[in-house]
Every structure is written in C-alpha cells, then in structure tokens.
Write a protein that holds these residues in place. Sequence first.
Motif, mmCIF file in Angstrom:
data_model
loop_
_atom_site.group_PDB
_atom_site.id
_atom_site.type_symbol
_atom_site.label_atom_id
_atom_site.label_comp_id
_atom_site.label_asym_id
_atom_site.label_seq_id
_atom_site.Cartn_x
_atom_site.Cartn_y
_atom_site.Cartn_z
ATOM 1 N N ARG A 1 2.134 5.361 4.353
ATOM 2 C CA ARG A 1 2.896 6.536 3.933
ATOM 3 C C ARG A 1 3.099 6.546 2.427
ATOM 4 O O ARG A 1 3.028 7.584 1.766
ATOM 5 C CB ARG A 1 4.251 6.571 4.638
ATOM 6 N N ILE A 2 3.345 5.373 1.852
ATOM 7 C CA ILE A 2 3.634 5.287 0.425
ATOM 8 C C ILE A 2 2.394 5.523 -0.430
ATOM 9 O O ILE A 2 2.499 5.875 -1.607
ATOM 10 C CB ILE A 2 4.302 3.928 0.124
ATOM 11 N N GLU A 3 1.230 5.376 0.163
ATOM 12 C CA GLU A 3 -0.009 5.642 -0.575
ATOM 13 C C GLU A 3 -0.080 7.083 -1.061
ATOM 14 O O GLU A 3 -0.794 7.392 -2.012
ATOM 15 C CB GLU A 3 -1.229 5.330 0.300
ATOM 16 N N LEU B 1 8.238 -3.009 -1.117
ATOM 17 C CA LEU B 1 8.578 -2.682 -2.490
ATOM 18 C C LEU B 1 9.901 -3.308 -2.907
ATOM 19 O O LEU B 1 10.128 -3.596 -4.078
ATOM 20 C CB LEU B 1 8.677 -1.152 -2.657
ATOM 21 N N VAL B 2 10.762 -3.508 -1.910
ATOM 22 C CA VAL B 2 12.103 -4.065 -2.174
ATOM 23 C C VAL B 2 12.369 -5.196 -1.181
ATOM 24 O O VAL B 2 12.189 -5.010 0.016
ATOM 25 C CB VAL B 2 13.199 -2.995 -1.996
ATOM 26 N N GLY B 3 12.740 -6.334 -1.685
ATOM 27 C CA GLY B 3 13.146 -7.430 -0.818
ATOM 28 C C GLY B 3 12.048 -7.972 0.068
ATOM 29 O O GLY B 3 12.286 -8.619 1.063
ATOM 30 N N ARG C 1 5.561 -2.247 11.124
ATOM 31 C CA ARG C 1 6.296 -1.269 10.323
ATOM 32 C C ARG C 1 5.777 -1.276 8.882
ATOM 33 O O ARG C 1 5.670 -0.240 8.244
ATOM 34 C CB ARG C 1 7.792 -1.604 10.326
ATOM 35 N N GLY C 2 5.471 -2.473 8.372
ATOM 36 C CA GLY C 2 4.997 -2.588 7.005
ATOM 37 C C GLY C 2 3.681 -1.877 6.796
ATOM 38 O O GLY C 2 3.480 -1.200 5.787
ATOM 39 N N GLU D 1 7.621 4.009 -8.444
ATOM 40 C CA GLU D 1 8.598 3.335 -9.300
ATOM 41 C C GLU D 1 10.013 3.826 -8.977
ATOM 42 O O GLU D 1 10.945 3.026 -8.861
ATOM 43 C CB GLU D 1 8.275 3.599 -10.776
ATOM 44 N N VAL D 2 10.158 5.139 -8.804
ATOM 45 C CA VAL D 2 11.460 5.708 -8.449
ATOM 46 C C VAL D 2 11.908 5.181 -7.090
ATOM 47 O O VAL D 2 13.066 4.800 -6.898
ATOM 48 C CB VAL D 2 11.402 7.247 -8.438
ATOM 49 N N LEU D 3 10.981 5.144 -6.129
ATOM 50 C CA LEU D 3 11.305 4.667 -4.788
ATOM 51 C C LEU D 3 11.752 3.212 -4.811
ATOM 52 O O LEU D 3 12.688 2.826 -4.107
ATOM 53 C CB LEU D 3 10.102 4.836 -3.861
#
Length: 219
Positions: free
Chosen positions: A151-153, A214-216, A144-145, A161-163
């Motif tokens: 996708r985030i690229e 990006l988070v956790g 998944r990562g 930053e917002v995400l």
Amino acid sequence: MTRVLLADDEAMIRAGVAAILATGEGIEVVAEVGDGRAAVEQALATRPDVVLLDIRMPVLDGLAAAGEIRRLLPETGVIMLTTFGEDAYIERALGLGASGFLLKSGDPRELLAGVRAVADGAAFLSPKVAHRVISRLSGGQLSRGVAARERIEALTVREREVLTLLGGGLSNADIAARMYVVEGTVKAHVSTILTRLGVRNRVQAAIAAYEAGLVGGEG
C-alpha cells in the motif's frame, strides 16, 4: 485555547474529569452531557476542538456518537475515555475515526497529554492500550507487513517521510517544523496519504506505518 466537550453518563466521573482538565493550562470545558445523542447535538452547537466520550452511555453509545461526530465535524478530534479496554472496543473506536483512546484508570497526566495531542492534530493512546494494539499487530506482523508495504508503494518519497513522522506521533505543526514547510502543506500531504492508503484517520495511518516497518520496525 483548546475547547473540550465532555460526555459521560456518570455525574461524578464528569466532575472528576472536568476537574483534571481545569488544571491544564489553555484547556476549557465548553459543555458536559450525559448521553451520546446530547454529545452529538452539543458538538454541533459548540464546535469543540476535542470531544471526550465514554463508551457505555444511554440513548446513543459513545462509539455511535464518535462516528456521527467524525462524520459531521471532521475537524473535531474524538477521544474515547472509558473503563472498558477490550480489543473490540479499541478496534471499533479507531475504525470510526477516534484519534485517542484513554482508560479512566490511567494517570491524569495522560488525559491532559491526550487532549493536547489530539487538539494539535496528532493521535494519542494510553500506554496500556498502545501495548495491546502493538501486541495484536505483532501477532500477524509478517502478512500485515507485506500488505502494508504494498500500500505504501503508492506514496511519493515526500509522503512516506510525512507518514513516518506521523507514525512517530508528531502533530502537523511538528512535522512542518521538521520538514521546513508550512503546516498547510503537511495537511495536504496527510489528506493524500489517508486517501491513498484507504484509511480514515491518523491512527490507522500510523498503524500502517508500523506494519510497513517505517516506525518501530525493521524498515
């Protein structure tokens, strides 16, 4: 004032939830209904900030009602409030665009916090539900990562930053304050992020942020 529509087929449950909401400063219950179809109709009539939906209701169940309300009133936040915390219900609710999922067995303070968070443009999951979501994600985190990072690229540095802040549970107003921009700019970024990631709502975007690290995660 945060205006809330409450839908549950059990009158005693509605009364209890309404009583809890009445203790919250700045929260007003604008309508109470007992089935999903009435929930959709009253949502269109009253235009609430948040709709609280039970899952198992007659005429139209809460999940179907959630989908219709999100389609017809995209500015209205939807929270599922239910006894049933099965993974299938959680996954379907989030997929339909619900911004919150709360269990009736939870602390009443979670209800007030969830309503305020969703009304403010953030997402809210009860701790037990959040644990189950994270546990499921962790089971396939590697594959998944990789997919999430790809996708985030497509996002700009500012959008990432917002995400990241969105994934941390911040509302649009909180993100705007953190980034020293106006809230309208954040809303525009969030809309672009949802489109580029191919997700329907903030919860799904937050999950993508978690999967990408990006988070956790490990980042």
